[in-house]
Design a protein around this motif. Structure first.
Motif, short mmCIF file in Angstrom:
data_model
loop_
_atom_site.label_atom_id
_atom_site.label_comp_id
_atom_site.label_asym_id
_atom_site.label_seq_id
_atom_site.Cartn_x
_atom_site.Cartn_y
_atom_site.Cartn_z
N ARG A 8 52.49 68.41 -14.59
CA ARG A 8 51.39 67.98 -15.46
C ARG A 8 51.25 66.47 -15.36
NH1 ARG A 8 49.19 71.86 -17.95
NH2 ARG A 8 48.00 70.57 -19.34
N VAL A 9 50.04 66.01 -15.08
CA VAL A 9 49.77 64.58 -14.94
C VAL A 9 48.68 64.17 -15.90
CG1 VAL A 9 50.52 64.42 -12.55
CG2 VAL A 9 48.17 65.01 -13.05
N THR A 10 48.70 62.90 -16.30
CA THR A 10 47.66 62.33 -17.15
C THR A 10 46.56 61.78 -16.25
OG1 THR A 10 49.32 61.74 -18.78
CG2 THR A 10 47.17 60.68 -18.98
N ILE A 11 45.31 62.16 -16.55
CA ILE A 11 44.18 61.71 -15.76
C ILE A 11 43.19 60.97 -16.66
CG2 ILE A 11 44.37 63.56 -14.07
CD1 ILE A 11 41.86 64.78 -15.52
N VAL A 12 42.36 60.16 -16.04
CA VAL A 12 41.30 59.42 -16.73
C VAL A 12 39.97 59.92 -16.19
CG1 VAL A 12 40.30 57.16 -17.18
CG2 VAL A 12 42.77 57.41 -17.00
N SER A 13 39.06 60.28 -17.10
CA SER A 13 37.73 60.71 -16.66
C SER A 13 36.70 59.73 -17.22
CB SER A 13 37.42 62.13 -17.13
OG SER A 13 37.51 62.22 -18.53
N THR A 14 35.68 59.47 -16.43
CA THR A 14 34.66 58.50 -16.80
C THR A 14 33.28 59.14 -16.73
OG1 THR A 14 33.79 56.32 -16.32
CG2 THR A 14 34.50 57.61 -14.45
N CYS A 15 32.36 58.63 -17.50
CA CYS A 15 31.00 59.16 -17.58
C CYS A 15 30.27 58.93 -16.27
CB CYS A 15 30.25 58.49 -18.72
SG CYS A 15 28.56 59.04 -18.90
N SER A 27 22.74 51.04 -20.63
CA SER A 27 24.07 51.31 -21.16
C SER A 27 24.84 50.01 -21.29
CB SER A 27 24.84 52.28 -20.25
OG SER A 27 25.15 51.65 -19.05
N LYS A 28 25.63 49.89 -22.33
CA LYS A 28 26.39 48.67 -22.63
C LYS A 28 27.83 48.75 -22.14
CE LYS A 28 23.15 46.77 -25.28
NZ LYS A 28 22.41 45.64 -24.90
N GLY A 29 28.30 49.93 -21.73
CA GLY A 29 29.69 50.08 -21.31
C GLY A 29 29.89 51.38 -20.58
N ILE A 30 31.16 51.73 -20.37
CA ILE A 30 31.52 52.97 -19.68
C ILE A 30 32.42 53.79 -20.59
CG2 ILE A 30 32.70 53.94 -17.69
CD1 ILE A 30 32.01 51.36 -16.20
N SER A 31 32.04 55.04 -20.80
CA SER A 31 32.82 55.95 -21.63
C SER A 31 33.96 56.54 -20.80
CB SER A 31 31.93 57.07 -22.16
OG SER A 31 32.69 58.02 -22.83
N ARG A 32 35.19 56.48 -21.32
CA ARG A 32 36.35 57.04 -20.62
C ARG A 32 37.17 57.88 -21.57
NH1 ARG A 32 38.08 52.00 -16.84
NH2 ARG A 32 36.40 52.30 -15.36
N TYR A 33 37.69 58.98 -21.05
CA TYR A 33 38.58 59.87 -21.79
C TYR A 33 39.86 60.07 -20.98
CZ TYR A 33 34.93 61.43 -25.01
OH TYR A 33 33.97 61.48 -25.98
N THR A 34 40.98 60.29 -21.67
CA THR A 34 42.22 60.65 -20.99
C THR A 34 42.59 62.06 -21.39
OG1 THR A 34 43.57 59.73 -22.76
CG2 THR A 34 43.11 58.30 -20.88
N THR A 35 43.16 62.79 -20.46
CA THR A 35 43.60 64.16 -20.71
C THR A 35 44.72 64.49 -19.74
OG1 THR A 35 42.87 66.43 -20.99
CG2 THR A 35 41.90 65.21 -19.18
N PHE A 60 28.42 64.70 -18.17
CA PHE A 60 29.57 65.09 -17.37
C PHE A 60 30.47 63.88 -17.13
CE2 PHE A 60 26.83 68.66 -16.26
CZ PHE A 60 27.73 69.71 -16.41
N HIS A 61 31.78 64.10 -17.27
CA HIS A 61 32.79 63.08 -17.01
C HIS A 61 33.65 63.58 -15.85
CE1 HIS A 61 31.48 61.73 -20.90
NE2 HIS A 61 32.24 60.66 -20.80
N LYS A 62 33.77 62.75 -14.79
CA LYS A 62 34.56 63.11 -13.62
C LYS A 62 35.89 62.37 -13.61
CE LYS A 62 30.98 64.34 -10.33
NZ LYS A 62 30.39 64.04 -9.01
N GLU A 63 36.87 62.99 -12.99
CA GLU A 63 38.20 62.39 -12.86
C GLU A 63 38.13 61.19 -11.92
OE1 GLU A 63 42.50 63.75 -11.11
OE2 GLU A 63 41.08 65.28 -11.74
N LEU A 64 38.80 60.11 -12.32
CA LEU A 64 38.84 58.90 -11.49
C LEU A 64 39.90 59.02 -10.41
CD1 LEU A 64 38.68 55.96 -14.05
CD2 LEU A 64 36.95 56.64 -12.43
N LYS A 65 39.73 58.27 -9.32
CA LYS A 65 40.76 58.20 -8.28
C LYS A 65 41.92 57.35 -8.78
CE LYS A 65 37.83 58.34 -4.19
NZ LYS A 65 37.43 57.60 -2.98
N LYS A 66 43.09 57.60 -8.24
CA LYS A 66 44.25 56.77 -8.59
C LYS A 66 44.54 55.80 -7.50
CE LYS A 66 46.58 59.30 -12.02
NZ LYS A 66 47.80 59.59 -12.62
#
Length: 66
Positions: A8-15, A27-35, A60-66
């Motif tokens: 199990r890994v922690t990922i960051v997804s962005t709008c 838009s004034k910024g970028i929405s990011r979620y961690t899961t 839709f929020h896509k997973e970011l590259k590491k």
């Protein structure tokens, strides 16, 4: 000793709407979620529908590259 990779890994997804080049000044910024996700069950990148505070709608929020 070898280190094993965590299943199990922690990922960051962005709008996807806020990061588009077409967004311009609306838009004034970028929405990011961690899961957390399981590498074994979902080896492909996640795409989740989450609320974006900057767009003020569900996008839709896509997973970011590491």
């Amino acid at each position: 000793m070898t280190k094993r990779k965590d299943v199990r890994v922690t990922i960051v997804s962005t709008c996807t709407t806020c990061t588009c080049k077409d967004a311009g000044d609306k838009s004034k910024g970028i929405s990011r979620y961690t899961t957390r996700k399981s590498r074994r069950n979902t080896p492909i990148r996640l795409e989740l529908k989450k609320f974006c505070a900057y767009c003020r709608k569900h996008t839709f929020h896509k997973e970011l590259k590491k």
